[in-house]
Design a protein around this motif. Structure first.
Motif, PDB file in Angstrom:
ATOM      1  N   ASN A  79       0.810  -1.216   0.000  1.00 12.75           N
ATOM      2  CA  ASN A  79       0.000   0.000   0.000  1.00 12.75           C
ATOM      3  C   ASN A  79       0.846   1.270   0.000  1.00 12.75           C
ATOM      4  OD1 ASN A  79      -2.756  -0.478  -0.257  1.00 12.75           O
ATOM      5  ND2 ASN A  79      -2.937  -1.111   1.870  1.00 12.75           N
ATOM      6  N   ALA A  80       1.985   1.260   0.681  1.00 11.56           N
ATOM      7  CA  ALA A  80       2.847   2.444   0.709  1.00 11.56           C
ATOM      8  C   ALA A  80       3.318   2.803  -0.700  1.00 11.56           C
ATOM      9  CB  ALA A  80       4.034   2.211   1.639  1.00 11.56           C
ATOM     10  N   TRP A  82       1.854   1.699  -3.584  1.00 11.17           N
ATOM     11  CA  TRP A  82       0.645   1.981  -4.355  1.00 11.17           C
ATOM     12  C   TRP A  82       0.177   3.416  -4.133  1.00 11.17           C
ATOM     13  CZ3 TRP A  82      -2.466  -0.056  -8.052  1.00 11.17           C
ATOM     14  CH2 TRP A  82      -3.740   0.490  -8.179  1.00 11.17           C
ATOM     15  N   ASP A  83       0.078   3.822  -2.853  1.00 10.07           N
ATOM     16  CA  ASP A  83      -0.428   5.159  -2.532  1.00 10.07           C
ATOM     17  C   ASP A  83       0.434   6.265  -3.126  1.00 10.07           C
ATOM     18  OD1 ASP A  83      -2.498   3.954  -1.127  1.00 10.07           O
ATOM     19  OD2 ASP A  83      -1.609   4.314   0.850  1.00 10.07           O
ATOM     20  N   VAL A  86      -0.466   6.141  -7.254  1.00  9.83           N
ATOM     21  CA  VAL A  86      -1.782   6.506  -7.788  1.00  9.83           C
ATOM     22  C   VAL A  86      -1.868   8.024  -7.954  1.00  9.83           C
ATOM     23  CG1 VAL A  86      -4.261   6.558  -7.266  1.00  9.83           C
ATOM     24  CG2 VAL A  86      -2.950   4.487  -6.861  1.00  9.83           C
ATOM     25  N   ALA A  91      -7.966   7.556  -8.054  1.00 11.34           N
ATOM     26  CA  ALA A  91      -7.914   6.190  -7.526  1.00 11.34           C
ATOM     27  C   ALA A  91      -9.014   5.343  -8.175  1.00 11.34           C
ATOM     28  CB  ALA A  91      -8.090   6.197  -6.012  1.00 11.34           C
ATOM     29  N   ARG A  94     -11.009  -0.657  -6.299  1.00  8.13           N
ATOM     30  CA  ARG A  94      -9.924  -1.600  -6.026  1.00  8.13           C
ATOM     31  C   ARG A  94     -10.367  -2.671  -5.063  1.00  8.13           C
ATOM     32  NH1 ARG A  94      -4.267  -0.356  -2.774  1.00  8.13           N
ATOM     33  NH2 ARG A  94      -4.985  -1.908  -1.306  1.00  8.13           N
TER      34      ARG A  94
END
Length: 116
Positions: A79-80, A82-83, A86, A91, A94
């Protein structure tokens, strides 16, 4: 008649298929043995390349499906990355789940669709 464009096709699969204004990417994985962070970054870099070949980019993502080999240990690190990747305000819808991936060295697999 529906026009279908296949990108980076092989005997088993295409890396992307475009139909009706939507680019459908195959599941992308990073190099075996890397960390979750390294694999996720490599995957997102590959996605950027495939989206460009399709004539679109991450600002037009529609959906993302993410598979982690181990949600307990991999979810936060994935997630780190990915965030940070994006595009703000773009976004996609998902979903994320845990799965046994094709090879034990794979920690993450990501599948996306994007509008052209």
């Amino acid at each position: 008649m529906t026009n279908i464009t296949r990108i980076d096709s092989g005997p088993r699969m295409s890396q992307a298929v475009i139909v009706n204004g939507i680019a459908h990417l195959a599941g992308q994985v990073g190099a075996e043995g890397g960390t979750v962070t390294e694999q996720t970054q490599a995957i997102l870099d590959q996605i950027d390349v495939l989206l460009a070949k399709a004539g679109t980019d991450k600002t037009k993502l529609i959906t993302a499906q993410i598979w982690c080999a181990n949600m307990a240990t991999d979810f936060a690190d994935m997630n780190a990355v990915w965030d940070a990747w994006v595009a703000p305000g773009c976004a996609p819808a998902r979903w994320t789940g845990e799965a046994v991936l094709a090879t034990p060295g794979f920690k993450v697999e990501i599948i996306v669709t994007a509008a052209l």
